[in-house]
Design an enzyme around this catalytic site. Structure first.
Site, PDB file in Angstrom:
ATOM      1  CG  ASP A   1      29.103 -46.231  17.365  1.00 27.49           C
ATOM      2  OD1 ASP A   1      29.644 -45.121  17.212  1.00 27.49           O
ATOM      3  OD2 ASP A   1      28.808 -46.697  18.470  1.00 27.49           O
TER       4      ASP A   1
ATOM      5  CG  ASP B   1      22.464 -50.878  27.245  1.00 32.09           C
ATOM      6  OD1 ASP B   1      23.642 -50.508  27.023  1.00 32.09           O
ATOM      7  OD2 ASP B   1      21.591 -50.935  26.364  1.00 32.09           O
TER       8      ASP B   1
ATOM      9  CG  HIS C   1      25.629 -49.759  24.337  1.00 28.37           C
ATOM     10  ND1 HIS C   1      24.558 -49.108  24.914  1.00 28.37           N
ATOM     11  CD2 HIS C   1      26.370 -48.781  23.748  1.00 28.37           C
ATOM     12  CE1 HIS C   1      24.653 -47.809  24.688  1.00 28.37           C
ATOM     13  NE2 HIS C   1      25.751 -47.581  23.987  1.00 28.37           N
TER      14      HIS C   1
ATOM     15  CD  GLU D   1      21.825 -50.929  22.509  1.00 27.78           C
ATOM     16  OE1 GLU D   1      22.304 -51.156  23.631  1.00 27.78           O
ATOM     17  OE2 GLU D   1      21.282 -49.844  22.204  1.00 27.78           O
TER      18      GLU D   1
HETATM   19  N1  LIG Z   1      27.472 -45.341  20.618  1.00 27.96           N
HETATM   20  C1  LIG Z   1      27.881 -44.634  21.795  1.00 27.96           C
HETATM   21  C2  LIG Z   1      28.891 -45.449  22.529  1.00 27.96           C
HETATM   22  O1  LIG Z   1      30.068 -45.560  21.736  1.00 27.96           O
HETATM   23  C3  LIG Z   1      29.203 -44.778  23.857  1.00 27.96           C
HETATM   24  O2  LIG Z   1      30.236 -45.473  24.512  1.00 27.96           O
HETATM   25  C4  LIG Z   1      27.993 -44.804  24.741  1.00 27.96           C
HETATM   26  C5  LIG Z   1      28.204 -44.057  26.061  1.00 27.96           C
HETATM   27  O3  LIG Z   1      28.082 -42.688  25.869  1.00 27.96           O
HETATM   28  P1  LIG Z   1      28.586 -41.632  26.901  1.00 27.96           P
HETATM   29  O4  LIG Z   1      30.060 -41.687  26.876  1.00 27.96           O
HETATM   30  O5  LIG Z   1      28.073 -40.310  26.405  1.00 27.96           O
HETATM   31  O6  LIG Z   1      28.016 -42.004  28.220  1.00 27.96           O
HETATM   32  O7  LIG Z   1      26.862 -44.330  24.098  1.00 27.96           O
HETATM   33  C6  LIG Z   1      26.737 -44.193  22.710  1.00 27.96           C
HETATM   34  O8  LIG Z   1      25.539 -44.825  22.509  1.00 27.96           O
END
Ligand SMILES: N[C@@H]1[C@@H](O)[C@H](O)[C@@H](COP(=O)(O)O)O[C@@H]1O
Length: 260
Positions: free
Chosen positions: A66, A135, A137, A142
């Site tokens: 992304d 959440d 995702h 989302e």
């Molecule tokens: N777009 C990314 C995701 O790809 C990631 O899995 C998520 C969790 O992030 P983290 O691993 O820092 O908790 O958040 C972000 O928003």
């Protein structure tokens, strides 16, 4: 879906082994990469194997999940810059081998289509690493995302923007409102998915991902329909799993020859 509950360094070792086994077998493999804090220990372990043991990424290609829309090309939180900093510039990927959706394109819809085409032209993703949002995702899909979605523009939830504000000096207003993300159908086309989650804040999302009904309200649950998913979690992220004892005994009895 294989669920492994272990200490974070053991999880990183397991995921790195999956990458290494793939690359030793197919040096030109297509790797799916993710930003966020969850994969960092895996990337550090892969860098160590590159430096100490000659693991090479020179023929591999990689696709990010992304990208934020509108962050300037040199912005440190632009995900293409994040993945270079966290991983790909620390090993030997060839120039141009690492791609992400173009969040600066004039025509964002066309950029999404061409990203799907680029992944398909590369033969699809062999091994996708990812985290999960609080959440539920995955990538930036989302709650409410179509379970059949392709790469597209999405609006981030306030929860995700608040979670990610720590990367923007704690200022939620600096977190973009929009992103481009691989869709859930895109993610599902990866041949093997390794999802890493640590910490209590992920416990609900992991419980839903593994044990909840498949629902757009918890987008990660679509992975229950994937034939080859490895869910790597620490004790805190596993704290709401009803089947935790089963997963622990399964891992204790896991044959030594069996990878992820
Ligand atoms: N777009 C990314 C995701 O790809 C990631 O899995 C998520 C969790 O992030 P983290 O691993 O820092 O908790 O958040 C972000 O928003």
């Amino acid at each position: 879906m294989e669920v492994i509950i272990a200490k974070p360094d053991e999880l990183a070792r397991l995921a790195a082994c999956a990458y290494e086994q793939l690359l030793r077998r197919r040096p030109d493999a297509v790797l799916g990469l993710a930003t966020g804090s969850s994969p960092l220990a895996v990337y550090d372990e892969l860098v160590r194997r590159h430096t100490d043991e000659g693991l090479s990424f020179a023929q591999a290609r990689a696709f990010n999940l992304d990208e934020y829309v509108g962050l300037p090309a040199e912005h440190p939180q632009r995900y293409l810059n994040v993945i270079r900093h966290d991983f790909t510039d620390r090993v030997d990927f060839a120039p141009g081998a690492v791609q992400g959706p173009d969040g600066l394109a004039d025509d964002l819809a066309a950029a999404c289509t061409s990203y799907e085409d680029a992944i398909a032209a590369a033969g699809g993703v062999d091994l996708q690493i990812m985290g999960i949002g609080t959440d539920g995702h995955i990538a930036f899909n989302e709650p409410g995302s179509s379970l059949a979605s392709s790469t597209r523009i999405k609006t981030l939830t306030e929860q995700t923007r608040a979670d990610n504000a720590r990367f923007f000096g704690g200022d939620v207003d600096k977190v973009p409102q929009h992103c481009l993300t691989q869709g859930l159908a895109t993610v599902m086309r990866a041949r093997h998915i390794v999802l890493v989650a640590t910490g209590r804040s992920k416990a609900d999302a992991i419980h839903q991902l593994v044990e909840g009904p498949v629902s757009a309200m918890w987008p990660g649950t679509i992975l229950q329909h994937h034939p080859h998913v490895s869910v790597l979690v620490d004790t805190a992220a596993a704290s709401r799993l009803q089947l935790a004892d089963y997963f622990r005994s399964t891992y204790a009895a896991k044959p030594a020859w069996q990878g992820l």
